[in-house]
Structure formats: structure tokens, C-alpha cells
Design a protein around this motif. Structure first.
Motif, PDB file in Angstrom:
ATOM      1  N   GLU A 176       0.838  -1.201   0.000  1.00 21.27           N
ATOM      2  CA  GLU A 176       0.000   0.000   0.000  1.00 21.27           C
ATOM      3  C   GLU A 176       0.876   1.255   0.000  1.00 21.27           C
ATOM      4  N   LEU A 177       1.948   1.228   0.793  1.00 23.63           N
ATOM      5  CA  LEU A 177       2.865   2.362   0.832  1.00 23.63           C
ATOM      6  C   LEU A 177       3.534   2.558  -0.521  1.00 23.63           C
ATOM      7  N   ALA A 178       3.943   1.458  -1.145  1.00 20.05           N
ATOM      8  CA  ALA A 178       4.599   1.550  -2.452  1.00 20.05           C
ATOM      9  C   ALA A 178       3.698   2.192  -3.503  1.00 20.05           C
ATOM     10  N   THR A 179       2.389   1.955  -3.413  1.00 21.98           N
ATOM     11  CA  THR A 179       1.466   2.551  -4.396  1.00 21.98           C
ATOM     12  C   THR A 179       1.406   4.067  -4.270  1.00 21.98           C
ATOM     13  N   THR A 180       1.816   4.606  -3.119  1.00 22.24           N
ATOM     14  CA  THR A 180       1.829   6.063  -2.940  1.00 22.24           C
ATOM     15  C   THR A 180       3.180   6.662  -3.312  1.00 22.24           C
ATOM     16  N   ARG A 181       4.132   5.810  -3.669  1.00 22.58           N
ATOM     17  CA  ARG A 181       5.478   6.277  -3.988  1.00 22.58           C
ATOM     18  C   ARG A 181       5.838   5.881  -5.429  1.00 22.58           C
ATOM     19  N   SER A 182       6.681   4.896  -5.602  1.00 24.65           N
ATOM     20  CA  SER A 182       7.157   4.566  -6.958  1.00 24.65           C
ATOM     21  C   SER A 182       6.646   3.229  -7.468  1.00 24.65           C
ATOM     22  N   ASN A 183       5.818   2.537  -6.684  1.00 27.08           N
ATOM     23  CA  ASN A 183       5.339   1.193  -7.033  1.00 27.08           C
ATOM     24  C   ASN A 183       6.476   0.176  -7.103  1.00 27.08           C
ATOM     25  N   ARG A 184       7.578   0.464  -6.403  1.00 28.99           N
ATOM     26  CA  ARG A 184       8.697  -0.478  -6.347  1.00 28.99           C
ATOM     27  C   ARG A 184       8.869  -0.971  -4.915  1.00 28.99           C
ATOM     28  N   LEU A 185       8.978  -2.282  -4.763  1.00 22.53           N
ATOM     29  CA  LEU A 185       9.111  -2.887  -3.438  1.00 22.53           C
ATOM     30  C   LEU A 185      10.232  -3.916  -3.459  1.00 22.53           C
ATOM     31  N   THR A 186      11.056  -3.884  -2.427  1.00 26.74           N
ATOM     32  CA  THR A 186      12.114  -4.878  -2.255  1.00 26.74           C
ATOM     33  C   THR A 186      11.794  -5.705  -1.019  1.00 26.74           C
ATOM     34  N   SER A 187      11.862  -7.017  -1.140  1.00 25.47           N
ATOM     35  CA  SER A 187      11.621  -7.916  -0.016  1.00 25.47           C
ATOM     36  C   SER A 187      12.938  -8.558   0.405  1.00 25.47           C
ATOM     37  N   ALA A 188      13.306  -8.373   1.672  1.00 18.26           N
ATOM     38  CA  ALA A 188      14.537  -8.956   2.206  1.00 18.26           C
ATOM     39  C   ALA A 188      14.291 -10.405   2.601  1.00 18.26           C
ATOM     40  N   THR A 189      15.192 -11.291   2.182  1.00 22.66           N
ATOM     41  CA  THR A 189      15.024 -12.707   2.473  1.00 22.66           C
ATOM     42  C   THR A 189      16.381 -13.364   2.716  1.00 22.66           C
ATOM     43  N   LYS A 190      16.362 -14.611   3.074  1.00 20.41           N
ATOM     44  CA  LYS A 190      17.571 -15.433   3.143  1.00 20.41           C
ATOM     45  C   LYS A 190      17.157 -16.883   2.910  1.00 20.41           C
ATOM     46  N   SER A 191      16.339 -17.074   1.901  1.00 22.37           N
ATOM     47  CA  SER A 191      15.737 -18.385   1.664  1.00 22.37           C
ATOM     48  C   SER A 191      16.709 -19.408   1.084  1.00 22.37           C
ATOM     49  N   ASN A 192      17.936 -18.974   0.786  1.00 22.84           N
ATOM     50  CA  ASN A 192      18.926 -19.959   0.329  1.00 22.84           C
ATOM     51  C   ASN A 192      19.658 -20.608   1.499  1.00 22.84           C
ATOM     52  N   GLY A 193      19.489 -20.053   2.712  1.00 27.63           N
ATOM     53  CA  GLY A 193      20.202 -20.594   3.860  1.00 27.63           C
ATOM     54  C   GLY A 193      19.302 -20.929   5.035  1.00 27.63           C
ATOM     55  N   ILE A 194      18.237 -20.158   5.208  1.00 25.27           N
ATOM     56  CA  ILE A 194      17.278 -20.423   6.282  1.00 25.27           C
ATOM     57  C   ILE A 194      16.100 -21.140   5.636  1.00 25.27           C
ATOM     58  N   VAL A 195      16.026 -22.446   5.821  1.00 27.01           N
ATOM     59  CA  VAL A 195      15.266 -23.294   4.898  1.00 27.01           C
ATOM     60  C   VAL A 195      13.781 -23.416   5.198  1.00 27.01           C
ATOM     61  N   HIS A 196      13.319 -22.929   6.320  1.00 32.80           N
ATOM     62  CA  HIS A 196      11.889 -23.037   6.626  1.00 32.80           C
ATOM     63  C   HIS A 196      11.204 -21.664   6.656  1.00 32.80           C
ATOM     64  N   THR A 197      11.675 -20.794   7.531  1.00 33.50           N
ATOM     65  CA  THR A 197      10.959 -19.523   7.708  1.00 33.50           C
ATOM     66  C   THR A 197      11.100 -18.588   6.508  1.00 33.50           C
ATOM     67  N   MET A 198      12.269 -18.534   5.902  1.00 31.65           N
ATOM     68  CA  MET A 198      12.464 -17.578   4.824  1.00 31.65           C
ATOM     69  C   MET A 198      11.759 -17.986   3.518  1.00 31.65           C
ATOM     70  N   PRO A 199      11.767 -19.265   3.116  1.00 28.48           N
ATOM     71  CA  PRO A 199      10.918 -19.635   1.976  1.00 28.48           C
ATOM     72  C   PRO A 199       9.438 -19.362   2.253  1.00 28.48           C
ATOM     73  N   PHE A 200       9.030 -19.544   3.512  1.00 23.03           N
ATOM     74  CA  PHE A 200       7.649 -19.223   3.890  1.00 23.03           C
ATOM     75  C   PHE A 200       7.407 -17.723   3.736  1.00 23.03           C
ATOM     76  N   TRP A 201       8.343 -16.913   4.201  1.00 26.56           N
ATOM     77  CA  TRP A 201       8.255 -15.458   4.023  1.00 26.56           C
ATOM     78  C   TRP A 201       8.080 -15.123   2.539  1.00 26.56           C
ATOM     79  N   ASP A 202       8.937 -15.693   1.689  1.00 31.83           N
ATOM     80  CA  ASP A 202       8.859 -15.416   0.246  1.00 31.83           C
ATOM     81  C   ASP A 202       7.496 -15.797  -0.322  1.00 31.83           C
ATOM     82  N   GLU A 203       7.000 -16.937   0.087  1.00 25.85           N
ATOM     83  CA  GLU A 203       5.719 -17.431  -0.414  1.00 25.85           C
ATOM     84  C   GLU A 203       4.577 -16.495  -0.034  1.00 25.85           C
ATOM     85  N   VAL A 204       4.542 -16.082   1.224  1.00 28.81           N
ATOM     86  CA  VAL A 204       3.437 -15.226   1.683  1.00 28.81           C
ATOM     87  C   VAL A 204       3.547 -13.837   1.066  1.00 28.81           C
ATOM     88  N   VAL A 205       4.755 -13.310   0.950  1.00 25.64           N
ATOM     89  CA  VAL A 205       4.928 -12.005   0.298  1.00 25.64           C
ATOM     90  C   VAL A 205       4.441 -12.077  -1.143  1.00 25.64           C
TER      91      VAL A 205
END
Length: 355
Positions: A176-205
Motif C-alpha cells: 500500500e505504501l509503495a502505491t503512494t510512492r514509486s510502485n517499487r518494493l524490495t523484499s529482504a530474504t535469506k531463503s537460500n540458507g534459512i530453509v523453513h521460515t524464509m521460503p515461507f516469508w517469500d511465499e506469503v509475500v
């Protein structure tokens, strides 16, 4: 909670520790001036909670503290922590319970270069980004413990807790915030090393962002993201991150943009069912506490964020313009390479709010 018609706001004030005891009064002076200028009232209730209260009572706040805070429209916090008391007592005795009891699930941290403060990275350009940090779960859960205490094989376990609801609402706020700015969003992850929570984060995002087709999302591993943030901070706009990653990135970004001493944050309950809390990022800075040289900009900017949240955007803009004008005119505290005291900088801001 406050009626919009009355334009009267009940604010809980906790100056806390260290330089919080200096920058909070400075910011309150300016907040009251801008309130007078824009014809609304801030009803301030000051609570003497923090490390001194802990030393006297064995707790950072009384058992009724959260009930008291719940009555207010917002909480204005200075700083928490002193070297004599472990952080696990100070933070988990005051800051963390407030965030979690009032479901302040978004930690919003704007970062931008301010007038007269050059970025610390050569060629960085103008930095103007916002970090949206999930604020009540993730890596900072209270799940875990120690076993075999005192034995040579003593062990400690700390569980990271990610829920679909928690990740989704952080991602939704960021989108929602991005839609008021540039419509660009970066999601921080570590799904190549943290094998449960970070892939889940990526999926939900990804699932959440599917509802925002106009917003582009770039998934970046946290180590690469930290490097890119140093090399090209102007290349970022809105970053959404877990509790730990957002905490680290916001301090890094604030330092890159000039000084962590000017960085503000808002601990938000976006639905306003509970009070939100506003504080600077810099902490209690015991090394300079009591010297009168603390930079009040982070606290002032946090105050502007509070006014925006309360529905007073014009007053927020006036307060921001006042401290930016001081910086542009060369009035700076020691951490920014200047000689102004806390009082002298505050006088400058106050003069602009009464001109």
C-alpha cells in the motif's frame, strides 16, 4: 480515543533513559508550538518509567503501566537502556511489551538525506527510502530457553516464529505504501540458507503482492541487499523485512544517509485499535548523556510522524520543514560535524515555528 472534531490528542510521554531525558523535552517544546500554530491541543501525560524506575522498583514500569498507556492516542518514547542493566531487562520490560500488547505490528522507518547532511557513501545521491519492518514476531520471539545451565555442554535455543497473518499484513502495508510512492518494493530474504521460515516469508509475500499488480517486487538475499544498500542506496524505495532484518537494515540505511542520530521510527497499529508509539532510532547513547549535545532531530522527526498518524499532516510538514531549515542553514549538533548544543538547535526550530 480522540474525536476528530475536538482535535485534542492524549499523548503518553516516556522520556526513558540517557539522552531521551534531553531530546524528549526539546521535541515536546516544538510539538506544543506547532500544535498552537495549527490550533489543536496535545494533552501530555509524562510517565517516569525506565531504568531509574527499575533501580527503585525492580521493574521498568508498574504492573498497571500497559493499562495506563491504553487510554492514550499515542505514545512518545525517548530511549531505553543503561549499561548497568542488561538489555533483556530494559527492552523486554518496557519497549517490547508495549509493541506486542498494542499489536504495533509495523515498525516504519523512513530514511532520507536531509539538507546540509551529506550521505556517508560517496556518490550515493539523494537517499529517500522507507523500511517496513514486521515488528511483533519473526526472529524476536520469546520462544526458546536454555538447558544444562552451568554445565560445560550448556545450550541455548531461540525459535523464529513466522505466521501467515504476520507476514501478510506487513507485506500488505508495504505494498500500500509503495502505491503512494514509486510502485517499487524490495523484499529482504535469506531463503537460500534459512530453509523453513524464509521460503515461507517469500511465499506469503508473493501471495500478498499478487493483489497489487501495479507494484513490482524484487526479492533480494539479505547479505546482497546490505551490500547493494551501501553501494546504491538511492536505488531503493520501499523495503519490507522481517523483525531482525528490518532492524539491521534501518540502522545501516540511517548511517548511510548521514547519521543514525536523525533517524525516526513509528511502531504502528495501523487500524488504530490501540495506541501507536513513536521514537528515535538512536537509543539512549550513555556516552554523551547529560552533556547537552544530543541531536534532537530523530525525536523531532518521530514527533512529526506522530502528528501525521494522528491526522495532522500540515502540522507534521511544518515541524519537518522547521528542523530541515535549521540543518540547511548550517545549524548542526556535534554528531553532524557542528557545534550546536541540543538547546541551541531546539531554539532554532522553535524560532521557525513562531516566525
Amino acid at each position: 480515543m480522540t474525536s476528530a472534531r475536538k482535535r485534542r490528542y492524549d499523548i503518553a510521554v516516556i522520556a526513558g533513559d540517557g539522552i531521551g531525558l534531553e531530546v524528549v523535552p526539546a521535541a515536546l517544546r516544538c510539538l506544543e508550538l506547532v500544535a498552537l500554530r495549527h490550533e489543536f491541543t496535545l494533552d501530555l501525560t509524562e510517565y517516569p518509567w525506565g531504568s531509574a524506575y527499575f533501580q527503585a522498583h525492580g521493574a521498568m514500569m508498574p504492573t498497571t503501566g500497559l493499562d495506563e498507556l491504553a487510554k492514550h492516542d499515542a505514545i512518545f518514547l525517548g530511549a531505553v537502556g543503561v549499561p548497568e542493566i542488561p538489555d533483556v531487562e530494559t527492552l523486554w520490560g518496557l519497549l517490547i511489551p508495549i509493541r506486542r500488547t498494542f499489536d504495533q505490528y509495523i515498525n516504519l522507518r523512513p530514511v532520507r538525506t536531509l539538507p546540509g547532511i551529506p550521505a556517508r557513501v560517496v556518490g550515493a545521491g539523494d537517499v529517500d527510502l522507507v523500511i517496513v519492518r514486521e515488528n511483533v514476531e519473526g526472529e524476536y520471539s520469546a520462544v526458546g530457553g536454555r538447558i544444562y545451565v552451568g554445565e560445560p555442554h550448556e545450550a541455548a535455543m531461540q525459535e523464529a516464529v513466522f505466521t501467515r497473518r504476520g507476514v501478510a499484513r506487513a507485506a500488505r502495508f508495504a505494498a500500500e505504501l509503495a502505491t503512494t510512492r514509486s510502485n517499487r518494493l524490495t523484499s529482504a530474504t535469506k531463503s537460500n540458507g534459512i530453509v523453513h521460515t524464509m521460503p515461507f516469508w517469500d511465499e506469503v509475500v508473493a501471495d500478498t503482492l499478487a493483489g497489487y499488480p501495479g507494484v513490482s517486487v524484487d526479492k533480494v538475499l539479505i547479505d546482497a541487499l546490505a551490500a547493494k544498500l551501501v553501494l546504491d542506496p538511492a536505488g531503493f524505495d520501499v523495503i519490507v523485512a522481517s523483525n531482525l532484518f528490518g532492524d539491521i537494515l534501518s540502522d545501516l540505511a540511517g548511517a548511510i544517509a548521514g547519521s543514525i542520530g536523525v533517524a525516526p521510527s513509528g511502531n504502528l497499529n495501523p487500524e488504530k485499535k490501540h495506541p501507536s508509539m513513536f521514537e528515535p532510532v538512536h537509543g539512549s547513547a550513555p556516552d554523551i548523556a547529560g552533556q547537552g549535545v544530543a541531536n534532537p532531530v530523530g525525536q523531532l522527526w518521530a514527533g512529526a510522524m506522530m502528528l501525521e498518524h494522528l491526522g495532522e499532516p500540515a502540522a507534521a510538514a511544518d515541524l519537518t520543514a522547521a528542523f530541515e531549515a535549521c540543518l540547511a542553514d548550517g545549524l548542526r549538533t556535534r554528531d553532524l560535524g557542528g557545534t550546536a548544543s541540543t538547546a541551541e538547535f531546539t531554539d532554532g526550530v522553535a524560532a521557525r515555528l513562531t516566525a
